[in-house]
Design a protein around this motif. Structure first.
Motif, PDB file in Angstrom:
ATOM      1  N   LEU A   1       0.829  -1.202   0.000  1.00  0.00           N
ATOM      2  CA  LEU A   1       0.000   0.000   0.000  1.00  0.00           C
ATOM      3  C   LEU A   1       0.866   1.256   0.000  1.00  0.00           C
ATOM      4  N   ALA A   2       0.523   2.234  -0.822  1.00  0.00           N
ATOM      5  CA  ALA A   2       1.260   3.494  -0.861  1.00  0.00           C
ATOM      6  C   ALA A   2       0.974   4.311   0.402  1.00  0.00           C
ATOM      7  N   PRO A   3       1.918   5.139   0.835  1.00  0.00           N
ATOM      8  CA  PRO A   3       1.720   5.928   2.062  1.00  0.00           C
ATOM      9  C   PRO A   3       0.469   6.794   2.024  1.00  0.00           C
ATOM     10  N   GLU A   4       0.185   7.411   0.872  1.00  0.00           N
ATOM     11  CA  GLU A   4      -0.986   8.280   0.798  1.00  0.00           C
ATOM     12  C   GLU A   4      -2.278   7.499   0.994  1.00  0.00           C
TER      13      GLU A   4
ATOM     14  N   TRP B   1       4.221   3.217  -6.645  1.00  0.00           N
ATOM     15  CA  TRP B   1       4.821   2.866  -5.344  1.00  0.00           C
ATOM     16  C   TRP B   1       4.731   1.353  -5.133  1.00  0.00           C
ATOM     17  N   SER B   2       3.548   0.789  -5.363  1.00  0.00           N
ATOM     18  CA  SER B   2       3.357  -0.651  -5.172  1.00  0.00           C
ATOM     19  C   SER B   2       4.306  -1.448  -6.063  1.00  0.00           C
TER      20      SER B   2
ATOM     21  N   ARG C   1       9.555   6.991  -3.080  1.00  0.00           N
ATOM     22  CA  ARG C   1       9.536   8.283  -2.402  1.00  0.00           C
ATOM     23  C   ARG C   1       8.169   8.474  -1.773  1.00  0.00           C
ATOM     24  N   LYS C   2       8.156   8.919  -0.528  1.00  0.00           N
ATOM     25  CA  LYS C   2       6.903   8.985   0.229  1.00  0.00           C
ATOM     26  C   LYS C   2       5.882   9.923  -0.410  1.00  0.00           C
ATOM     27  N   GLU C   3       6.332  11.047  -0.941  1.00  0.00           N
ATOM     28  CA  GLU C   3       5.416  12.020  -1.531  1.00  0.00           C
ATOM     29  C   GLU C   3       5.115  11.654  -2.981  1.00  0.00           C
TER      30      GLU C   3
END
Length: 318
Positions: free
Chosen positions: A191-194, A208-209, A259-261
């Motif tokens: 799962l992506a952070p957002e 991201w995944s 990258r988180k963002e």
């Protein structure tokens, strides 16, 4: 869906669905039902049929919501026409619930491969990743988010084709989400952070995944895997991924994807170029196969900055 040996009981084998699809044997079973190998008696071809079974304790309203979501899966996947996306042939209703008829991919999944081998070489992971990026680009162009990119949903055909499957929790951009209140949609590890924070996902969330998938492929373990779902989600949001010491030239792509963002994440186009450069450089050595013609000559693998926006790694492409 893919064909593989399975210990899933074949209760129901021989049943005729919608007066057309004869169930032959169970290919696999998951939380939302069973995937069958079946014969399309009208066209005399083998197909995969996804049977949906709602939990017995689920209230009727939520059962209806679940079935609507699965019908949306078929609609979402059918909108995407690309060689690397599973082909949906039909959606039928039998016994009061939907059955989704798809192409039968002869082979196994990336999850099967990792289970048997443990890890992949960077060039192997990059080749698979480049094909998954192509599938995601086609889906995103059609306005479809996959939302569950993970090794079990990447099928590896015996003829070398890589196919992204199971749009079971896909969401059409602009539509109202059908997610039940408080329900976790997707696999926590990927799962992506957002999404873990409850924000609106976008194409960058699927990328991201993919980054987590590629990291797990070369390292043998996902970067955020913990003993429980909540601990895993906390790591996704708050922790930096450990440096992937087995990734070699793939590390720069992993850094860009993880990258988180979302706004700072590597784009699909950049990821495709970087992944194919990894493959090309691995194959263009002495005795190697011809370079991938889709990678322009003279390109170099992107080198990650010495410090990323999230403060994760100091990388080079070496």
């Amino acid at each position: 869906m893919h064909q593989q040996d399975s210990a899933v009981p074949d209760a129901g084998s021989g049943r005729l669905i919608a007066d057309r699809y004869r169930l032959l044997s169970a290919l696999g079973e998951g939380g939302m039902g069973t995937v069958w190998r079946a014969l399309d008696e009208s066209l005399q071809r083998e197909v995969a049929v996804k049977e949906v079974r709602a939990p017995a304790e689920l209230p009727a309203a939520k059962v209806e919501l679940m079935y609507t979501r699965l019908q949306r899966e078929a609609w979402a996947a059918a909108r995407v026409t690309a060689p690397n996306v599973i082909t949906v042939h039909d959606v039928v209703t039998d016994g009061g619930r939907p059955w989704i008829v798809m192409e039968l991919v002869q082979g196994g999944s990336l999850a099967d491969l990792l289970k048997s081998r443990g890890t992949l070489l960077p060039r192997e992971a990059a080749r698979i990743g480049a094909e998954v990026v192509d599938a995601l680009r086609a889906a995103h162009t059609a306005g479809v988010l996959h939302r569950d990119v993970k090794p079990a949903n990447v099928l590896l055909s015996d003829d070398g084709r890589v196919v992204l499957s199971d749009f079971g929790i896909a969401v059409i951009e602009g539509d109202t989400a059908l997610t039940m209140t408080g329900e976790l949609v997707g696999s926590p590890e990927f799962l992506a952070p957002e999404r873990a924070l409850g924000r609106t996902p976008g194409p960058a969330s699927d990328l991201w995944s993919l980054g987590v998938l590629l990291y797990a492929a070369v390292q043998g373990r996902g970067p955020f895997r913990k003993t429980g779902a909540l601990a895993t989600l906390r790591a996704v949001v708050d922790e930096d991924p450990p440096f992937p010491d087995r990734a070699g030239p793939l590390a720069a792509v992993l850094e860009g994807l993880l990258r988180k963002e979302p706004a700072e994440r590597m784009s699909a186009e950049e990821a495709a170029r970087g992944l194919r450069l990894v493959v090309r450089d691995a194959e263009s050595g002495p005795g190697g196969a011809p370079a991938d013609p889709r990678v322009p000559h003279g390109e170099e693998l992107p080198t990650a900055a010495s410090a990323t926006a999230s403060g994760t790694w100091a990388l080079t492409a070496a």
